[in-house]
Design a protein around this motif. Sequence first.
Motif, PDB file in Angstrom:
ATOM      1  N   GLY A   1       0.793  -1.219   0.000  1.00 43.44           N
ATOM      2  CA  GLY A   1       0.000   0.000   0.000  1.00 43.44           C
ATOM      3  C   GLY A   1       0.827   1.272   0.000  1.00 43.44           C
ATOM      4  N   ASP A   2       0.110   2.397   0.040  1.00 44.34           N
ATOM      5  CA  ASP A   2       0.748   3.704  -0.039  1.00 44.34           C
ATOM      6  C   ASP A   2       1.668   3.966   1.150  1.00 44.34           C
ATOM      7  N   ARG A   3       1.325   3.437   2.316  1.00 45.66           N
ATOM      8  CA  ARG A   3       2.144   3.685   3.502  1.00 45.66           C
ATOM      9  C   ARG A   3       3.526   3.052   3.344  1.00 45.66           C
ATOM     10  N   ALA A   4       3.584   1.826   2.843  1.00 39.03           N
ATOM     11  CA  ALA A   4       4.867   1.163   2.612  1.00 39.03           C
ATOM     12  C   ALA A   4       5.635   1.864   1.506  1.00 39.03           C
ATOM     13  N   PHE A   5       4.935   2.274   0.467  1.00 38.64           N
ATOM     14  CA  PHE A   5       5.590   2.965  -0.639  1.00 38.64           C
ATOM     15  C   PHE A   5       6.234   4.267  -0.162  1.00 38.64           C
ATOM     16  N   ALA A   6       5.525   4.989   0.696  1.00 38.79           N
ATOM     17  CA  ALA A   6       6.067   6.248   1.217  1.00 38.79           C
ATOM     18  C   ALA A   6       7.301   6.004   2.077  1.00 38.79           C
ATOM     19  N   ALA A   7       7.263   4.947   2.896  1.00 39.50           N
ATOM     20  CA  ALA A   7       8.411   4.641   3.751  1.00 39.50           C
ATOM     21  C   ALA A   7       9.629   4.259   2.927  1.00 39.50           C
ATOM     22  N   ILE A   8       9.420   3.434   1.919  1.00 38.09           N
ATOM     23  CA  ILE A   8      10.520   3.028   1.052  1.00 38.09           C
ATOM     24  C   ILE A   8      11.077   4.233   0.297  1.00 38.09           C
ATOM     25  N   GLY A   9      10.196   5.109  -0.175  1.00 44.51           N
ATOM     26  CA  GLY A   9      10.639   6.290  -0.894  1.00 44.51           C
ATOM     27  C   GLY A   9      11.487   7.204  -0.032  1.00 44.51           C
ATOM     28  N   ALA A  10      11.092   7.371   1.229  1.00 46.49           N
ATOM     29  CA  ALA A  10      11.856   8.230   2.133  1.00 46.49           C
ATOM     30  C   ALA A  10      13.239   7.654   2.411  1.00 46.49           C
ATOM     31  N   LEU A  11      13.303   6.344   2.634  1.00 47.81           N
ATOM     32  CA  LEU A  11      14.596   5.714   2.885  1.00 47.81           C
ATOM     33  C   LEU A  11      15.471   5.753   1.633  1.00 47.81           C
ATOM     34  N   HIS A  12      14.838   5.576   0.491  1.00 42.83           N
ATOM     35  CA  HIS A  12      15.565   5.624  -0.766  1.00 42.83           C
ATOM     36  C   HIS A  12      16.231   6.988  -0.954  1.00 42.83           C
ATOM     37  N   SER A  13      15.487   8.054  -0.717  1.00 41.60           N
ATOM     38  CA  SER A  13      16.043   9.401  -0.850  1.00 41.60           C
ATOM     39  C   SER A  13      17.198   9.612   0.104  1.00 41.60           C
ATOM     40  N   SER A  14      17.073   9.095   1.324  1.00 41.28           N
ATOM     41  CA  SER A  14      18.132   9.247   2.318  1.00 41.28           C
ATOM     42  C   SER A  14      19.399   8.513   1.877  1.00 41.28           C
ATOM     43  N   ILE A  15      19.238   7.296   1.349  1.00 44.28           N
ATOM     44  CA  ILE A  15      20.405   6.517   0.910  1.00 44.28           C
ATOM     45  C   ILE A  15      21.116   7.217  -0.250  1.00 44.28           C
ATOM     46  N   ARG A  16      20.364   7.720  -1.187  1.00 44.91           N
ATOM     47  CA  ARG A  16      21.000   8.420  -2.319  1.00 44.91           C
ATOM     48  C   ARG A  16      21.700   9.688  -1.844  1.00 44.91           C
ATOM     49  N   GLY A  17      21.072  10.380  -0.916  1.00 42.12           N
ATOM     50  CA  GLY A  17      21.707  11.588  -0.401  1.00 42.12           C
ATOM     51  C   GLY A  17      23.016  11.291   0.290  1.00 42.12           C
ATOM     52  N   ARG A  18      23.075  10.230   1.069  1.00 39.44           N
ATOM     53  CA  ARG A  18      24.314   9.861   1.750  1.00 39.44           C
ATOM     54  C   ARG A  18      25.366   9.397   0.756  1.00 39.44           C
ATOM     55  N   TRP A  19      24.927   8.705  -0.308  1.00 38.68           N
ATOM     56  CA  TRP A  19      25.888   8.244  -1.303  1.00 38.68           C
ATOM     57  C   TRP A  19      26.533   9.431  -2.015  1.00 38.68           C
ATOM     58  N   ILE A  20      25.726  10.414  -2.360  1.00 32.58           N
ATOM     59  CA  ILE A  20      26.243  11.587  -3.061  1.00 32.58           C
ATOM     60  C   ILE A  20      27.221  12.348  -2.164  1.00 32.58           C
ATOM     61  N   GLY A  21      26.894  12.388  -0.862  1.00 30.92           N
ATOM     62  CA  GLY A  21      27.728  13.145   0.056  1.00 30.92           C
ATOM     63  C   GLY A  21      28.988  12.424   0.499  1.00 30.92           C
ATOM     64  N   ALA A  22      29.081  11.125   0.159  1.00 35.27           N
ATOM     65  CA  ALA A  22      30.238  10.339   0.617  1.00 35.27           C
ATOM     66  C   ALA A  22      31.504  10.725  -0.141  1.00 35.27           C
TER      67      ALA A  22
END
Length: 245
Positions: A224-245
């Motif tokens: 559902g939408d709740r799981a999709f939103a959680a995955i999307g938020a974590l995904h954005s965080s992981i990409r942000g940390r990768w770019i900043g590494a």
Amino acid sequence: QFLSHTSGMKRHDEYAPASDRAAGTLIAKRRAWVEHVLQEAPQFAAGQFSYSNVGYMVAGAMLEARGGAAWETLLTTRVFAPLGMVRSGFGAPGTPGMLDEPLGHWSQPAGFAPIDPGSSDANIPAAAGPAGNAHSTLDDYARFMIAHLAGARGVPGLVSAESFATLHSTVAPNYALGWGVAPSLQTLNIAGFSHTGSTGRWFSLVWLAPSLDMGVVIVANGGGDRAFAAIGALHSSIRGRWIGA
């Protein structure tokens, strides 16, 4: 066309529960269902992208006809075994009545509702298996992703380098055979592949960046939408940390 969602077949929410309840083997059930669905007119023009798990079900029945074995057997012997995916299987993971694996969950207004793996509602119908009835542990799934990363760099393995190239080449705009193709992965600015999938009880997101020889998989045991939103938020965080590494 069946693997690139350009066959004009029905949309992804059109399964075959009547065939699943019919007598006979899974091969017989899938063949009967395919014979029925192929008599129907396509919903969309051939070549037009429209996501449809029905196409995967037809492709699975075709494999059974040519391979002389059930789709589950073919996937086990030709994908799981060669890659060492020893803890992968079919249906909902876990033992009915026990909590030996994470439970899938339906998303409801008040939260998530767990589903016992023995429930008839724990996964999609078995006859619809090629549309998403396989389960895998994270380490097993990593082996599958590594195989595709190597194949995208021209290294043969599970299949030839030429077959990997076919699997990864676009057929519809930004879509290959089971993989979304991104000329520039969001925020990373490099080419890659991605896939997002859910049975309504589980959710996963994968992206691979062959030039970096890396990939990311994020999963949730809820839909559902709740799981999709959680995955999307974590995904954005992981990409942000990768770019900043």
